[in-house]
Design an enzyme around this catalytic site. Structure first.
Site, PDB file in Angstrom:
ATOM      1  N   ALA A  18      17.036  66.204  42.169  1.00 31.00           N
ATOM      2  CA  ALA A  18      18.194  67.096  42.101  1.00 31.00           C
ATOM      3  C   ALA A  18      18.572  67.722  43.451  1.00 31.00           C
ATOM      4  O   ALA A  18      19.752  67.855  43.782  1.00 31.00           O
ATOM      5  CB  ALA A  18      17.915  68.185  41.070  1.00 31.00           C
ATOM      6  N   CYS A 125       7.214  63.172  36.937  1.00 29.06           N
ATOM      7  CA  CYS A 125       8.338  62.679  37.736  1.00 29.06           C
ATOM      8  C   CYS A 125       8.083  62.914  39.221  1.00 29.06           C
ATOM      9  O   CYS A 125       6.919  63.035  39.653  1.00 29.06           O
ATOM     10  CB  CYS A 125       9.662  63.257  37.296  1.00 29.06           C
ATOM     11  SG  CYS A 125      11.061  62.215  37.852  1.00 29.06           S
ATOM     12  N   ASP A 194      16.084  69.885  36.904  1.00 28.30           N
ATOM     13  CA  ASP A 194      17.435  69.412  37.236  1.00 28.30           C
ATOM     14  C   ASP A 194      18.462  70.486  36.921  1.00 28.30           C
ATOM     15  O   ASP A 194      19.528  70.528  37.536  1.00 28.30           O
ATOM     16  CB  ASP A 194      17.741  68.125  36.473  1.00 28.30           C
ATOM     17  CG  ASP A 194      16.867  66.989  36.994  1.00 28.30           C
ATOM     18  OD1 ASP A 194      15.704  66.889  36.560  1.00 28.30           O
ATOM     19  OD2 ASP A 194      17.347  66.245  37.869  1.00 28.30           O
ATOM     20  N   LYS A 205      13.147  65.861  33.796  1.00 33.79           N
ATOM     21  CA  LYS A 205      12.940  64.458  33.433  1.00 33.79           C
ATOM     22  C   LYS A 205      12.429  64.301  32.013  1.00 33.79           C
ATOM     23  O   LYS A 205      11.555  65.051  31.569  1.00 33.79           O
ATOM     24  CB  LYS A 205      11.960  63.833  34.436  1.00 33.79           C
ATOM     25  CG  LYS A 205      11.675  62.371  34.257  1.00 33.79           C
ATOM     26  CD  LYS A 205      12.911  61.509  34.251  1.00 33.79           C
ATOM     27  CE  LYS A 205      13.772  61.686  35.485  1.00 33.79           C
ATOM     28  NZ  LYS A 205      15.122  61.115  35.357  1.00 33.79           N
TER      29      LYS A 205
HETATM   30  O1  LIG Z   1      15.103  68.468  43.258  1.00 35.07           O
HETATM   31  P1  LIG Z   1      13.719  67.926  43.079  1.00 35.07           P
HETATM   32  O2  LIG Z   1      12.688  69.021  42.964  1.00 35.07           O
HETATM   33  O3  LIG Z   1      13.367  66.881  44.100  1.00 35.07           O
HETATM   34  O4  LIG Z   1      13.686  67.121  41.693  1.00 35.07           O
HETATM   35  C1  LIG Z   1      14.011  67.731  40.470  1.00 35.07           C
HETATM   36  C2  LIG Z   1      14.098  66.711  39.379  1.00 35.07           C
HETATM   37  O5  LIG Z   1      15.060  65.698  39.718  1.00 35.07           O
HETATM   38  C3  LIG Z   1      14.592  64.446  39.193  1.00 35.07           C
HETATM   39  O6  LIG Z   1      15.579  63.758  38.513  1.00 35.07           O
HETATM   40  P2  LIG Z   1      15.951  62.198  38.836  1.00 35.07           P
HETATM   41  O7  LIG Z   1      14.714  61.433  39.185  1.00 35.07           O
HETATM   42  O8  LIG Z   1      16.985  62.247  39.955  1.00 35.07           O
HETATM   43  O9  LIG Z   1      16.587  61.700  37.552  1.00 35.07           O
HETATM   44  C4  LIG Z   1      13.408  64.771  38.311  1.00 35.07           C
HETATM   45  O10 LIG Z   1      13.780  65.112  36.990  1.00 35.07           O
HETATM   46  C5  LIG Z   1      12.823  65.935  39.063  1.00 35.07           C
HETATM   47  O11 LIG Z   1      11.900  66.683  38.293  1.00 35.07           O
END
Ligand SMILES: O=P(O)(O)OC[C@H]1O[C@H](OP(=O)(O)O)[C@H](O)[C@@H]1O
Length: 309
Positions: A18, A125, A194, A205
């Protein structure tokens, strides 16, 4: 062009997470503003809005994306020339990226305080913010081990275990369905987000809600690491956060699915963990219980209530 390339990369998850999505979108908007060859300020604003809409439509759940885009587009609220408007967009974009990077560092420093010597952690994740806390605790010399899930269907757990391994952190890699089996060995669950709703519910996730439920049952604490721009202002009005459902192909190859005409593959990318299963949300402004999510939206996001309608 950076705009269409970034939009496509966010959609197909080459750019993911995110926080990274938010920074990439803001950088694409700045690049678009820099190269937008129009002379009339109103046209500049309209074209910028079209670019903003393309970016925000790429992935519906990560609220960091519209919040980041909105924060840059606010720079266009008042200006009298294209040059001034462009400068304002570029300055706001640079400010956002800088804020976002510092927020992750600050969260890591605050989150690391909640990790103790001898702990067993579990993460799900690949969250920059959650991993930041874990890496910072390790940097401080704390000794602990981590359980990291596989994260079907996209397998982001592989990115996580590489990072943990490279840092020299003892890590157990498990399938998503093994969480309940190991949860009694775990002292602390650390995940990212997210989106966070006004009632403190966390969208993260797919699988996070099951993990938090198992942790709750086992009396294991759950902390969520999230920048303030992941809090969702519109939830104040009762709006729900849309859960992205991705291509069934990610779960079952099309050829296999075609042989099963009575089977429908469902592939939601996120789920909602109720606030009661979360002990703490670590933001760059400090750690809060989920019940204080409203104050983050009110005090740090700067949305005026009229903008929400
Ligand atoms: O912003 P940071 O902390 O890196 O990530 C936050 C969240 O974003 C990701 O989503 P995806 O893999 O893009 O669907 C995961 O769900 C993860 O926990």
């Amino acid at each position: 062009m950076l705009l269409s390339g970034t939009a496509a990369s966010i959609k197909n998850m080459e750019i993911r997470g995110a926080g990274r999505i938010a920074r990439a979108a803001v950088e694409a908007l700045a690049d678009y503003a820099e190269n937008l060859d129009v002379s009339d300020p109103e046209t500049f604003k309209q074209e910028m809005q079209k670019a903003a809409d393309i970016l925000t439509a790429t992935r519906p759940t990560a609220v960091s994306l519209p919040n980041a885009v909105r924060s840059v587009m606010r720079a266009l609220d008042s200006f009298d020339s294209v040059g001034a408007a462009r400068d304002a967009v570029l300055a706001r974009a640079a400010e956002f990226v800088d804020h976002s990077e510092h927020a992750v560092e600050r969260i890591a420093a605050i989150g690391a305080r909640h990790i103790s010597d001898g702990d067993v952690l579990l993460t799900h994740c690949n969250s920059e913010a959650a991993l930041g806390c874990i890496l910072e605790a390790h940097r401080q010399g704390k000794e602990f081990e981590v359980y990291a899930t596989e994260v079907r269907p996209r397998g982001q757990g592989l990115i996580t275990i590489r990072t943990l391994n490279d840092a020299g952190i003892r890590t157990n890699y498990i399938v998503d369905s093994a969480v309940r089996y190991f949860i009694n060995d775990v002292d602390l669950v650390v995940v990212g987000a997210d989106a966070i709703a006004v009632n403190g519910a966390v969208v993260n996730k797919i699988g996070t809600a099951q993990i938090a439920h198992a942790a709750h049952e086992a009396r294991t604490n759950v902390i969520v690491a999230a920048e303030t721009y992941k809090f969702a202002p519109r939830t104040i009005l009762g709006e729900l956060i849309e859960i992205e459902e991705r291509d069934p192909d990610e779960v079952l190859p099309r050829e296999a699915a075609e042989e099963l005409p009575f089977v429908r593959v469902r592939n939601p990318a996120f789920d909602v963990t109720p606030a009661e299963y979360i002990d703490l949300i670590v933001t760059e402004q400090g750690a809060i219980p989920p019940g204080l999510a409203f104050t983050v939206i009110r005090d740090y996001l700067g949305w005026r209530i009229e903008e929400l309608r």
